[in-house]
Scaffold this active site. Sequence first.
Site, PDB file in Angstrom:
ATOM      1  N   GLN A  15       0.970  -1.203  -0.049  1.00  0.00           N
ATOM      2  CA  GLN A  15       0.024   0.038  -0.129  1.00  0.00           C
ATOM      3  C   GLN A  15       0.881   1.300   0.069  1.00  0.00           C
ATOM      4  OE1 GLN A  15      -3.605   0.023   2.602  1.00  0.00           O
ATOM      5  NE2 GLN A  15      -2.284  -1.601   3.846  1.00  0.00           N
ATOM      6  N   LEU A  36      14.542  -9.091   0.683  1.00  0.00           N
ATOM      7  CA  LEU A  36      15.167  -8.986   1.978  1.00  0.00           C
ATOM      8  C   LEU A  36      15.329 -10.236   2.751  1.00  0.00           C
ATOM      9  CD1 LEU A  36      12.924  -6.280   3.310  1.00  0.00           C
ATOM     10  CD2 LEU A  36      15.440  -6.140   2.523  1.00  0.00           C
ATOM     11  N   THR A 100       6.116   0.663  13.123  1.00  0.00           N
ATOM     12  CA  THR A 100       4.509   0.198  13.761  1.00  0.00           C
ATOM     13  C   THR A 100       4.385   0.573  15.259  1.00  0.00           C
ATOM     14  OG1 THR A 100       3.083  -1.674  14.185  1.00  0.00           O
ATOM     15  CG2 THR A 100       5.490  -1.968  14.486  1.00  0.00           C
ATOM     16  N   ASP A 101       2.951   0.895  15.686  1.00  0.00           N
ATOM     17  CA  ASP A 101       2.463   1.195  16.765  1.00  0.00           C
ATOM     18  C   ASP A 101       2.450  -0.253  17.619  1.00  0.00           C
ATOM     19  OD1 ASP A 101       0.822  -0.299  15.213  1.00  0.00           O
ATOM     20  OD2 ASP A 101      -1.122   0.596  16.002  1.00  0.00           O
ATOM     21  N   TYR A 124       5.721 -10.152  15.850  1.00  0.00           N
ATOM     22  CA  TYR A 124       6.018  -8.870  14.769  1.00  0.00           C
ATOM     23  C   TYR A 124       6.571  -7.725  15.601  1.00  0.00           C
ATOM     24  CZ  TYR A 124       4.267  -4.934  11.893  1.00  0.00           C
ATOM     25  OH  TYR A 124       4.103  -3.865  11.246  1.00  0.00           O
ATOM     26  N   LYS A 128      10.090  -5.565  14.642  1.00  0.00           N
ATOM     27  CA  LYS A 128      10.185  -4.173  14.290  1.00  0.00           C
ATOM     28  C   LYS A 128      11.261  -2.986  15.196  1.00  0.00           C
ATOM     29  CE  LYS A 128       8.187  -2.733  10.921  1.00  0.00           C
ATOM     30  NZ  LYS A 128       8.610  -2.628   9.749  1.00  0.00           N
TER      31      LYS A 128
END
Length: 278
Positions: A15, A36, A100-101, A124, A128
Amino acid sequence: MEKIGKICVIGIDGQLARSLSVHQNVKCFGRKKIDLLDGDKTISFAENVDASVVVNAAGYTSVDRAETEPLIAHEVNANSVGAIAKIFAKRKIPLIHVSTDYVFDGKSDRPYTETDFPVPMNVYGETKLASERFVEEAGGSYAIIRSSGIFSEFGSNFVANMLRISVEENTLNVVSDQKFDPTPASALATAIITISSQLVANPEKSGIFHFSGKPTTNWADFARHIFEISGTKLNVNNISLDEWPGDAIRPLNTSLCCKKIERTFGITQCLWVNELKR
């Protein structure tokens, strides 16, 4: 805005990458150029890419699958980022890395600031957070942007999934006790373009920044907005996060305070409902 040369984006189908691709001087690169999970290809790309700024918009984003594929998630989200961050630092090319939050545990009763101590609740989030540390430690010019609930007209996301499901179902159970800030990919892309030009001219602006849409909502109410705007008649039932059948533990509140990015770059939060209507 300062003039800027080439902005090279790692990622081509996601996106954010697709939202960035509509801007001038932006070129997106997919797995044919940089994979990656392929260390040699990744390093070769970083050593040879012609860029004024590099944006890492790629990553392992399946929160639940990361629980069963932690090594792959860590390689994509952390180790590869650390490797390219060192090379770009050496080449004096600013790196904008999207995080990310989910680096937070969600136990705060207020929006998270950049100085709040991150405590990830799942694999996850751990990967991050590791990537953030690697970018910071590389010693180059950088901007780490933590965002939340990204949506757009492209690819698979919550909005697209809701519209797809609405064709098949009359009633839907959606989590109502998890707070977050929906973020239009287009707004995040515009913010990244602004940061790119300023970071080239003022590398001392490097740091971690939060950017999201406003206001804070929950997934059930966000779904109701989607159906209302699209004219879809569908009943949304509230369920708790504990009732959601995912493998990963998810934080209850990941609302982000975005005052720092406004002070540093002049970037203000957008109203997500306007972009959702578009």
